[in-house]
Write a protein that holds these residues in place. Sequence first.
Motif, short mmCIF file in Angstrom:
data_model
loop_
_atom_site.label_atom_id
_atom_site.label_comp_id
_atom_site.label_asym_id
_atom_site.label_seq_id
_atom_site.Cartn_x
_atom_site.Cartn_y
_atom_site.Cartn_z
N UNK A 116 -8.71 1.58 4.08
CA UNK A 116 -7.27 1.54 3.87
C UNK A 116 -6.75 0.18 3.40
N UNK A 117 -7.53 -0.87 3.53
CA UNK A 117 -7.03 -2.18 3.10
C UNK A 117 -7.76 -2.69 1.86
N UNK A 156 -7.07 8.58 -6.38
CA UNK A 156 -8.23 7.77 -5.97
C UNK A 156 -7.85 6.44 -5.33
N UNK A 157 -6.64 5.95 -5.56
CA UNK A 157 -6.22 4.68 -4.98
C UNK A 157 -5.41 4.81 -3.70
N UNK A 158 -5.33 6.02 -3.16
CA UNK A 158 -4.52 6.24 -1.95
C UNK A 158 -4.98 5.31 -0.83
N UNK A 159 -4.03 4.60 -0.24
CA UNK A 159 -4.33 3.71 0.87
C UNK A 159 -4.78 2.32 0.45
N UNK A 160 -4.96 2.10 -0.85
CA UNK A 160 -5.41 0.78 -1.32
C UNK A 160 -4.22 -0.15 -1.54
N UNK A 161 -4.48 -1.44 -1.56
CA UNK A 161 -3.44 -2.44 -1.80
C UNK A 161 -3.51 -2.88 -3.26
N UNK A 168 -9.90 6.47 -0.69
CA UNK A 168 -9.50 7.68 -0.02
C UNK A 168 -10.06 7.78 1.40
N UNK A 169 -11.05 6.97 1.73
CA UNK A 169 -11.65 6.98 3.07
C UNK A 169 -10.72 6.27 4.05
#
Length: 195
Positions: free
Chosen positions: A53-54, A111-116, A48-49
């Motif tokens: 993002x990657x 919780x997984x926002x922005x994760x790959x 979320x930070x």
Amino acid sequence: GHPEAGPGKWCVIRGAGVFWRPVGIINNGVIFRIRWFFLSGRYSNSCGRLDAMSEKVVAGIDLGGTKLLGGIFSEDGVLMGERLISTCASQGVAGVSDRIKWVLDDLMDGPGRGCALQGVAVASPGPVDYRRGFIYEAPNLGWKGVPLGAELQKAWGAPVWIENDGNLAALGEYVFGYPGKYGIMLYLTVSTGIG
């Protein structure tokens, strides 16, 4: 919306006392560490930070006769988020598939926002062909001949591996429970069925 919304339905269960057993999956010699923890254990919400993002994550889905458990994990095996909802097997393959998709979508939007998302392991009851992501039969769900892996891979755009839930529990215990301690192991699972 939440698949459990509406009168007479129970909603996402969260809190202490929910135990996720160790699970792992091997694909082309790579072990994806998908390990389940008490919620009071290791927990992270780093994606979320803006500076994360990657970050790469993997997901695990435990498809049971009465419940769906889903979790997303960082590359080092830290649980970032989890969801537990009822399976509602009476809704058939399409209904349960939608519920599986909702669980992972909700995790990736939270919780997984922005994760790959790097891959998804699905622990399924009954005999499966893990290479094709095909469930031959899931007796406690009333399923026969379900190509679940292809459908989920199309929905998420990430590799999906489906393996028998007892096999994954045994593999996870062997790899993560007592790594290198025993050369031979017998694992019995008793749940909706015995395997």
